[in-house]
Design a protein around this motif. Structure first.
Motif, PDB file in Angstrom:
ATOM      1  N   LEU A  94      47.848  45.087  37.274  1.00 10.43           N
ATOM      2  CA  LEU A  94      48.753  45.048  38.423  1.00 10.43           C
ATOM      3  C   LEU A  94      49.853  46.072  38.135  1.00 10.43           C
ATOM      4  N   LYS A  98      53.119  48.052  39.945  1.00 11.01           N
ATOM      5  CA  LYS A  98      54.009  48.114  41.101  1.00 11.01           C
ATOM      6  C   LYS A  98      54.824  49.408  41.094  1.00 11.01           C
ATOM      7  N   SER A 158      54.105  38.623  41.203  1.00  9.98           N
ATOM      8  CA  SER A 158      54.398  39.645  42.219  1.00  9.98           C
ATOM      9  C   SER A 158      55.875  39.778  42.554  1.00  9.98           C
ATOM     10  N   HIS A 164      49.090  38.664  48.127  1.00 10.69           N
ATOM     11  CA  HIS A 164      48.301  39.590  48.947  1.00 10.69           C
ATOM     12  C   HIS A 164      49.034  40.891  49.213  1.00 10.69           C
ATOM     13  N   ASN A 175      48.648  44.996  44.652  1.00 10.02           N
ATOM     14  CA  ASN A 175      47.284  45.343  44.258  1.00 10.02           C
ATOM     15  C   ASN A 175      46.994  44.864  42.837  1.00 10.02           C
ATOM     16  N   ASP A 188      43.818  45.131  40.543  1.00 10.18           N
ATOM     17  CA  ASP A 188      42.563  45.876  40.586  1.00 10.18           C
ATOM     18  C   ASP A 188      41.820  45.805  39.262  1.00 10.18           C
ATOM     19  N   SER A 238      43.060  37.378  50.087  1.00 11.13           N
ATOM     20  CA  SER A 238      43.249  38.810  50.371  1.00 11.13           C
ATOM     21  C   SER A 238      42.838  39.715  49.212  1.00 11.13           C
ATOM     22  N   LYS A 239      41.935  39.252  48.354  1.00 13.14           N
ATOM     23  CA  LYS A 239      41.476  40.082  47.246  1.00 13.14           C
ATOM     24  C   LYS A 239      39.995  40.453  47.400  1.00 13.14           C
ATOM     25  N   ARG A 288      38.564  43.067  48.270  1.00 10.68           N
ATOM     26  CA  ARG A 288      38.177  44.433  47.899  1.00 10.68           C
ATOM     27  C   ARG A 288      37.759  44.545  46.433  1.00 10.68           C
ATOM     28  N   TRP A 289      37.899  43.467  45.668  1.00 14.37           N
ATOM     29  CA  TRP A 289      37.366  43.488  44.305  1.00 14.37           C
ATOM     30  C   TRP A 289      35.868  43.743  44.320  1.00 14.37           C
TER      31      TRP A 289
END
Length: 554
Positions: free
Chosen positions: A148, A150, A168, A174, A177, A179, A523-524, A526-527
């Motif tokens: 993560l 930022k 966060s 959400h 990111n 990743d 909202s994850k 896209r993993w």
């Protein structure tokens, strides 16, 4: 198998954020450590240990007297750690394989270190003198790592994404990111006195199929005999993975891949000084063809064999735990993971084996999926094979890691050995393609006539793991279809593209899995960039039993 976790430049209470590290405690059940970093504000390492190599000095973050400015947290095994010590004249202070990372870094820098590591790894290395943070991950992503990052310079790293949820800084998860760190890459960050980081470099150190640069333990024997070289390199891949002081076992489905690894493991265990009987493990429902085939192999090679049975109800009951462990909603991955999760649970609770060998990676490398029979050309089959290998960390490698680590086991995958994969992919595409409708023909032919396995196993047609654990009369995927039909209604499916705009589920099974995934990881999605599906085949389901080739061979 271990769990690594670190944060750099936190603006919040570090002690509260450290609670996130506890979410990956399953990866290292032996002990746990949290340690702040001297002279850097709000930076911390966390480590869950599963003791395999280096019992005395195995706790992390690792530091050695010679290089007190270096802090290392890693998950993995470096198989050539003794080899590089001889090659470069290193004098290790510990008996831990990970010290090779520190020594290689100090000798030639981070890229030099990564290129000379023969093994599987995910690491965080901090150089307090140079004020740099380095991240690195092995070529195929066998060991996991998420990060993560930022805009304000906060960096958090963890073996699994769940350990980064809630970090966060006042924002919803959400909005940031989290990743997966790309396999075969390293990243360099500059570190400020307040612990904030700035990304300096991201580079690939090893491409899929490249022959490694390090001084290898095993090399091809005869440039004119690729069958002999395949045998030698795969045996070498198994032998080098026998390091460690914990009991070793092997998953055995009765298919070609796990049977080859089991047979080679039994062959070399005694030669390496292992005095206990090597255990093999098969799992399936009543009437499973995998269990029957595995029984044949175990009797032939002389392993201490265990058979685990589960019912459709037990499989369905495990799905939510499996999805939480996987951090995935991919249909194929989840189906295949249920059996592997349950057999890993059995191994942990009923036996004392901790290091588990398996056959992951062979299908991608040796073109073992049935749909490769329909490849338009050898060149296109080669492209597909390399694509699959590059994405393994999101699918089969992810499955292997998470289902075993969920129960505190360490997985070892000889088919993804760097020397073996590099050599195999160097062979002409025509040599590696299916022949006469037989997938993995070259791999099978390499061991033909050696007596390592019975012919009925060596030439047994491909059976997808999620299908092989099923009864011949009724597949696991059919059981799932019947169950989700009652859970998901038609209106949900009609609204699916709006409910889940990215990768919208197209079947009720996919919708059911996605609901559970979003519950734990909102909202994850896209993993997982796409659903795994066979190519060159007219099918809407990834089950091998829906393919015409499978039906004909059955």
């Amino acid at each position: 198998m271990c769990g690594i976790w670190a944060i750099f430049g936190s603006d919040d209470d570090v002690s509260k954020q450290c609670a996130s590290a506890l979410r990956i405690g399953h990866r290292g059940p032996d002990c746990f450590r949290l340690e702040n970093i001297n002279h850097f504000k709000n930076c911390c390492f966390g480590f869950h240990r599963l003791a395999i190599v280096g019992d005395t000095y195995g706790m992390q973050p690792m530091r050695v007297h010679r290089y007190p400015q270096i802090w290392l947290c890693y998950n993995g095994e470096i198989y050539n750690y003794r080899r590089v010590a001889e090659q470069f004249g290193f004098n290790y202070e510990t008996d831990c394989d990970g010290e090779a990372i520190i020594s290689l870094y100090m000798h030639g820098g981070i890229e030099f270190a990564a290129k000379h590591l023969d093994g599987v790894f995910a690491f965080i290395l901090l150089d307090t003198q140079q004020k740099r943070v380095y991240l690195g991950r092995d070529t195929y992503g066998v060991r996991p790592m998420f990060r993560l990052l930022k805009d304000d310079g906060f960096l958090a790293v963890c073996s699994e994404a769940k350990g980064l949820m809630g970090l966060s800084h006042g924002h919803d998860d959400h909005e940031v990111n989290i990743d997966p760190f790309p396999p075969g890459h390293f990243e360099t960050y500059d570190l400020s006195p307040n612990g904030k980081v700035t990304l300096k470099e991201c580079a690939r150190f090893h491409k899929i199929g490249d022959m490694p640069k390090y001084d290898a333990l095993v090399k091809p024997l005869d440039e004119n005999d690729h069958y002999a070289n395949i045998r030698a390199l795969l045996e070498g891949a198994v032998k080098k993975r026998l390091i460690g002081g914990r009991r070793i076992g092997c998953l055995l489905s009765g298919g070609l891949d796990s049977s080859l690894i089991s047979a080679l493991l039994l062959k070399h265990a005694k030669k390496s000084g292992i005095i206990y009987p090597v255990q093999t493990y098969a799992i399936g429902m009543e009437g499973s063809p995998d269990v029957e085939a595995a029984r044949t192999v175990a009797k032939y090679i002389g392993s201490e064999h265990h058979e685990v049975s589960f019912t459709p109800e037990e499989g369905i009951q495990a799905i939510e735990d499996v999805i939480y462990s996987l951090e995935s909603y991919d249909i194929t991955t989840i189906r295949a993971s249920v059996g592997m999760y349950l057999v890993s649970q059995y191994i942990r609770t009923k036996t004392d084996s901790v290091v588990i060998f398996s056959g992951e990676g062979s299908d991608e490398l040796a073109q073992g999926y049935i749909y490769f029979n329909k490849a338009p050309s050898a060149e296109e089959a080669d492209v597909e094979s390399r694509r699959l290998l590059g994405d393994l960390y999101m699918y089969d490698v992810l499955r292997g890691d998470r289902t075993t680590s969920a129960h505190g086991l360490e997985l070892r995958v000889p088919f993804l050995d760097h020397m073996f994969t590099g050599y195999y992919l160097s062979l002409p595409p025509e040599v590696r393609r299916s022949k006469d409708g037989i997938e993995k023909y070259t791999l099978r032919k390499a061991f033909d006539g050696t007596g390592l396995l019975p012919d009925e196993i060596l030439w047994r047609p491909k059976e997808a793991f999620s299908d092989g654990v099923s009864s011949v009369k009724k597949s696991w995927y059919e059981t799932l279809q019947e169950y989700v039909e009652e859970q998901i209604n038609d209106q949900m499916m009609e609204d699916a593209p709006k409910t889940f705009p990215f990768n919208p589920p197209r079947t009720k099974e996919a919708y059911y899995f996605r609901q559970i995934f979003e519950k734990h990881f909102p909202s994850k999605s896209r993993w997982i960039p796409y659903y795994w599906m066979p190519r060159w085949s007219q099918t809407n389901d990834p089950s091998a039993r829906t393919l015409k080739h499978y039906k004909d061979s059955s």
